[in-house]
Structures are given as structure tokens and as C-alpha cells.
Design an enzyme around this catalytic site. Structure first.
Site, mmCIF file in Angstrom:
data_model
loop_
_atom_site.group_PDB
_atom_site.id
_atom_site.type_symbol
_atom_site.label_atom_id
_atom_site.label_comp_id
_atom_site.label_asym_id
_atom_site.label_seq_id
_atom_site.Cartn_x
_atom_site.Cartn_y
_atom_site.Cartn_z
ATOM 1 N N HIS A 243 4.399 3.637 6.508
ATOM 2 C CA HIS A 243 3.076 4.961 6.390
ATOM 3 C C HIS A 243 4.486 6.444 6.132
ATOM 4 O O HIS A 243 5.019 6.075 6.797
ATOM 5 C CB HIS A 243 3.006 5.006 7.624
ATOM 6 N N HIS B 55 2.907 5.775 -2.614
ATOM 7 C CA HIS B 55 3.701 6.997 -2.109
ATOM 8 C C HIS B 55 5.108 7.261 -3.146
ATOM 9 O O HIS B 55 6.156 7.705 -3.640
ATOM 10 C CB HIS B 55 4.386 6.689 -1.089
ATOM 11 N N ASN C 106 -1.142 14.119 -1.294
ATOM 12 C CA ASN C 106 -0.773 12.731 -1.012
ATOM 13 C C ASN C 106 0.693 12.490 -1.692
ATOM 14 O O ASN C 106 0.473 14.421 -2.651
ATOM 15 C CB ASN C 106 -1.336 12.079 -2.107
ATOM 16 N N THR C 107 1.533 12.939 -1.099
ATOM 17 C CA THR C 107 2.844 12.563 -1.662
ATOM 18 C C THR C 107 3.563 11.770 -2.244
ATOM 19 O O THR C 107 4.057 10.486 -2.121
ATOM 20 C CB THR C 107 4.181 13.191 -0.445
ATOM 21 N N LYS D 45 -8.725 12.104 -2.452
ATOM 22 C CA LYS D 45 -7.795 11.719 -0.853
ATOM 23 C C LYS D 45 -7.171 13.237 -1.541
ATOM 24 O O LYS D 45 -7.027 13.915 -1.940
ATOM 25 C CB LYS D 45 -6.633 10.966 -1.296
ATOM 26 N N LYS E 15 0.714 -1.448 -0.046
ATOM 27 C CA LYS E 15 -0.302 -0.062 0.068
ATOM 28 C C LYS E 15 0.605 1.356 0.032
ATOM 29 O O LYS E 15 0.315 2.055 -0.755
ATOM 30 C CB LYS E 15 -0.977 0.091 1.314
ATOM 31 N N ARG F 36 2.031 1.978 -3.027
ATOM 32 C CA ARG F 36 1.357 2.277 -4.493
ATOM 33 C C ARG F 36 1.084 3.922 -3.860
ATOM 34 O O ARG F 36 1.171 5.024 -4.728
ATOM 35 C CB ARG F 36 -0.236 1.896 -4.144
#
Length: 155
Positions: free
Chosen positions: A141, A37, A71-72, A68, A32, A35
Site C-alpha cells: 500500500h 504504483h 494515484n501516485t 480513480k 496490485k 500495477r
């Protein structure tokens, strides 16, 4: 009558099962993370805005039902990002680690007044150190900080 007591075989099996479940959960968290980042090599786009609009849809972060907000994307090989979980990073607060090196990034921010299904993003390119959480030596994360010059009304 048979004697009842601890069953070592069952305990070992249970522990192995739990370890396997944790490994699968960790692998899913890492996938995840990738996908959401990691984009390397960087997907070509004419400008950061176009890049964000393309990538947020491509990675299912902007759908017909949800946009969202922030996001980076990190534009580096996963092996370099993974180093932050070890010798390439230093502990900060909690389970977070800050990278020793800077990474090329694109920050995608949902534009004010933009709603699903027409998610529209502002993109900003930069090169900065990253802060990530790791599990089992893998990033799971990315801690995203909003730049100081961006107010809540811009999100």
C-alpha cells in the site's frame, strides 16, 4: 473402538494450507501495488498530464465505468522500493514505513468535472520520500497525501 484424539498430521496440513493462502494473498497485494504504483523505467509522455491520462487507462485505474480520483506512480526499481520495508525505511504510524531516500513520483489527480468514461487527469511531478505499508517484507500500500496547495475542489 479406536481412540479419538488430536491428529497432528491434519493440524500440520491445515497450518501449511493457511500459510500458503496467506503467501498467495500477500503476493497478490504486492502485484496490485506494482500495477497501481510502480512505473520503471518511466513511460515516456510529452508532459505530466498526458502521462497520467495514458497510465491511468493503461493500468485500469480509469475505465469506462470508473475514474480513480488520486494515484501516485513511483519511478524507481522495485528492489529500491522494497528496501523501504527494511533498512531503507523507518516505522511511522501503525504498519506504515517512511523511506529514508526520496523517489521520483508523478501524482495523478482527476480533474474537476471529469467523469467516466472520459477520465481526465492533472499530473504533477515531484521527488519525495514515500510512506508505504508492508506485508512479509513487500510493499502492499502506498499512502498518498494530497499536496497542501491542492484543495478538494481540484480533485
Amino acid at each position: 473402538m479406536a481412540e479419538r484424539g488430536p491428529r497432528p498430521g491434519l493440524t500440520t496440513t491445515t497450518l501449511l494450507f493457511l500459510a500458503a493462502c496467506l503467501a498467495v494473498a500477500g503476493a497478490e497485494s504486492y502485484q496490485k501495488f506494482e500495477r497501481q504504483h510502480v512505473d520503471f523505467p518511466t513511460t515516456e509522455a510529452p508532459d505530466p498530464r498526458s502521462y497520467c491520462n495514458l497510465m491511468m487507462r493503461r493500468r485500469n485505474l480509469a475505465t469506462s465505468h470508473h475514474c480513480k480520483h488520486l494515484n501516485t506512480f513511483i519511478h524507481a526499481d522495485t528492489s529500491k522500493i522494497q528496501l523501504v520495508c527494511g533498512e531503507g525505511g523507518v516505522p511511522t504510524t501503525g504498519d506504515l514505513r517512511e523511506s529514508n531516500a526520496s523517489f521520483p513520483l508523478t501524482l495523478c489527480q482527476l480533474q474537476k468535472g471529469s467523469w467516466a468514461p472520459d477520465c481526465s487527469y492533472k499530473g504533477t511531478d515531484s521527488t519525495e520520500r514515500i510512506i508505504i505499508a508492508c506485508e512479509g517484507g513487500y510493499p502492499v500500500h502506498l499512502e498518498t497525501e494530497v499536496p497542501a496547495d491542492v484543495g478538494q475542489e481540484d480533485l
